[in-house]
Design an enzyme around this catalytic site. Sequence first.
Site, PDB file in Angstrom:
ATOM      1  N   GLU A  78     -32.935 -17.812  16.316  1.00 15.07           N
ATOM      2  CA  GLU A  78     -33.724 -19.282  16.845  1.00 15.07           C
ATOM      3  C   GLU A  78     -32.439 -20.371  16.322  1.00 15.07           C
ATOM      4  O   GLU A  78     -32.178 -21.249  17.004  1.00 15.07           O
ATOM      5  CB  GLU A  78     -34.965 -19.569  16.178  1.00 15.07           C
ATOM      6  CG  GLU A  78     -36.200 -18.832  17.248  1.00 15.07           C
ATOM      7  CD  GLU A  78     -37.186 -18.541  16.246  1.00 15.07           C
ATOM      8  OE1 GLU A  78     -37.644 -19.059  15.057  1.00 15.07           O
ATOM      9  OE2 GLU A  78     -37.983 -17.809  16.806  1.00 15.07           O
ATOM     10  N   GLU A 122     -33.960  -8.156  14.917  1.00 17.61           N
ATOM     11  CA  GLU A 122     -34.623  -8.741  15.719  1.00 17.61           C
ATOM     12  C   GLU A 122     -34.228  -8.843  17.103  1.00 17.61           C
ATOM     13  O   GLU A 122     -33.342  -9.952  17.525  1.00 17.61           O
ATOM     14  CB  GLU A 122     -35.097 -10.189  14.911  1.00 17.61           C
ATOM     15  CG  GLU A 122     -35.594 -10.167  13.664  1.00 17.61           C
ATOM     16  CD  GLU A 122     -36.475 -11.152  13.159  1.00 17.61           C
ATOM     17  OE1 GLU A 122     -37.501 -11.088  12.924  1.00 17.61           O
ATOM     18  OE2 GLU A 122     -35.649 -12.502  13.471  1.00 17.61           O
ATOM     19  N   SER A 140     -42.523  -9.591  16.957  1.00 14.91           N
ATOM     20  CA  SER A 140     -43.821  -9.215  17.673  1.00 14.91           C
ATOM     21  C   SER A 140     -44.594  -7.904  16.803  1.00 14.91           C
ATOM     22  O   SER A 140     -45.537  -7.271  17.305  1.00 14.91           O
ATOM     23  CB  SER A 140     -43.937  -9.074  19.081  1.00 14.91           C
ATOM     24  OG  SER A 140     -43.757 -10.023  19.859  1.00 14.91           O
ATOM     25  N   LYS A 152     -41.454 -19.780   9.898  1.00 14.15           N
ATOM     26  CA  LYS A 152     -40.943 -20.837  10.964  1.00 14.15           C
ATOM     27  C   LYS A 152     -41.307 -22.334  10.755  1.00 14.15           C
ATOM     28  O   LYS A 152     -41.824 -22.517   9.816  1.00 14.15           O
ATOM     29  CB  LYS A 152     -41.116 -20.501  12.426  1.00 14.15           C
ATOM     30  CG  LYS A 152     -40.582 -18.929  12.630  1.00 14.15           C
ATOM     31  CD  LYS A 152     -40.756 -18.633  14.043  1.00 14.15           C
ATOM     32  CE  LYS A 152     -40.123 -17.003  13.964  1.00 14.15           C
ATOM     33  NZ  LYS A 152     -39.959 -16.330  15.294  1.00 14.15           N
ATOM     34  N   HIS A 154     -30.865 -16.212  11.939  1.00 10.59           N
ATOM     35  CA  HIS A 154     -31.905 -15.977  12.695  1.00 10.59           C
ATOM     36  C   HIS A 154     -31.421 -16.267  14.216  1.00 10.59           C
ATOM     37  O   HIS A 154     -30.857 -17.449  14.373  1.00 10.59           O
ATOM     38  CB  HIS A 154     -33.314 -16.960  12.124  1.00 10.59           C
ATOM     39  CG  HIS A 154     -34.321 -16.317  12.935  1.00 10.59           C
ATOM     40  ND1 HIS A 154     -34.829 -16.716  14.079  1.00 10.59           N
ATOM     41  CD2 HIS A 154     -35.485 -15.539  12.534  1.00 10.59           C
ATOM     42  CE1 HIS A 154     -35.883 -16.291  14.556  1.00 10.59           C
ATOM     43  NE2 HIS A 154     -36.419 -15.635  13.613  1.00 10.59           N
ATOM     44  N   GLY A 178     -41.809 -13.552  19.241  1.00 16.68           N
ATOM     45  CA  GLY A 178     -42.830 -14.372  19.816  1.00 16.68           C
ATOM     46  C   GLY A 178     -43.402 -14.180  21.133  1.00 16.68           C
ATOM     47  O   GLY A 178     -43.897 -15.140  21.904  1.00 16.68           O
ATOM     48  N   ASN A 208     -41.777 -14.951   7.872  1.00 18.64           N
ATOM     49  CA  ASN A 208     -41.145 -15.980   8.368  1.00 18.64           C
ATOM     50  C   ASN A 208     -41.987 -17.053   8.875  1.00 18.64           C
ATOM     51  O   ASN A 208     -42.436 -16.789  10.173  1.00 18.64           O
ATOM     52  CB  ASN A 208     -40.024 -15.491   9.273  1.00 18.64           C
ATOM     53  CG  ASN A 208     -39.103 -16.892   9.879  1.00 18.64           C
ATOM     54  OD1 ASN A 208     -39.410 -18.077   9.389  1.00 18.64           O
ATOM     55  ND2 ASN A 208     -38.184 -16.658  10.680  1.00 18.64           N
TER      56      ASN A 208
HETATM   57  P1  13P Z   1     -42.589 -12.851  15.939  1.00 17.14           P
HETATM   58  O1  13P Z   1     -43.045 -11.898  14.853  1.00 17.14           O
HETATM   59  O2  13P Z   1     -43.593 -14.148  15.871  1.00 17.14           O
HETATM   60  O3  13P Z   1     -42.211 -12.423  16.916  1.00 17.14           O
HETATM   61  O4  13P Z   1     -41.232 -13.267  15.191  1.00 17.14           O
HETATM   62  C1  13P Z   1     -40.310 -12.646  14.775  1.00 17.14           C
HETATM   63  C2  13P Z   1     -39.457 -13.336  13.939  1.00 17.14           C
HETATM   64  O5  13P Z   1     -38.754 -14.203  14.556  1.00 17.14           O
HETATM   65  C3  13P Z   1     -39.216 -13.410  12.662  1.00 17.14           C
HETATM   66  O6  13P Z   1     -38.344 -14.045  12.123  1.00 17.14           O
END
Ligand code: 13P
Length: 251
Positions: A97, A167, A212, A11, A95, A173, A9
């Site tokens: 976010e 997640e 992560s 982003k 997601h 992150g 992903n």
């Molecule tokens: P990170 O791997 O940067 O922690 O992000 C995970 C994520 O949100 C994947 O959709």
Amino acid sequence: MRTPLVAGNWKMNGTQASVAELMQGITQGAGNIDGADVLVCPSFVFLSQVRTVTDGTSVALGAQDLYAEEGGAFTGEISGSMLADAGCEYVIVGHSERRALTGDSDSLVAAKFSAAQKVGLTPILCVGESLEERKSDTTLAVIGRQFSTVADAVGIEAFRNAVVAYEPVWAIGTGETATPDQAQEVHSALRGMAAKRSAKIAADLRLLYGGSVKAANAADLFSMADIDGGLIGGASLDTNEFLSICEAATG
Ligand code: 13P
């Protein structure tokens, strides 16, 4: 048998130049990955560019979100049929976010899941608890609510062609990963929730872990019984890291 899936992903990252470089490495390396499916989910604006590279390779293409309506006067939105037309096979829905930034509710996530399947896309449904929810011991209740709202709306049969990603918000992150045991506990509970509706569909359902994941911790996470791959953020922007994670998923 569930084939592991490793999904990048990206982003809101990338330029045409960085995407070209990243994809060159990924498509080359992915040719040597045997026993795991590899997927990249770029920003909408890079889908066509990435498609020209993934076409004819083992790397699948996905998007990070979609709008729940089929088309019309929805300025700035992207429909499932546009994504399918652009060569996507998968789309991420729910997601954390998007839940946090644009307020995607459980019921909107269910509508997006359904809209994706209507046009033949495989939804990757994200679920996960916040740090406060984990601290107050409501993790499984939160995951249960997020999963059940969708399963009630679309029916368990729809999960034949879907992926679920756990997640934990506190691990995204942050560099802080759920331990393999913490992740396995939630994955096992999730599979149990699906199994109450259909044992067969639950047994075949791919459950990804995200938060992560890096080359250094991927193999330990993927060795757990109910973890069938990963949804990778930051590390999916680094060719070598991402390919090492894909390799770890092949067992
Ligand atoms: P990170 O791997 O940067 O922690 O992000 C995970 C994520 O949100 C994947 O959709």
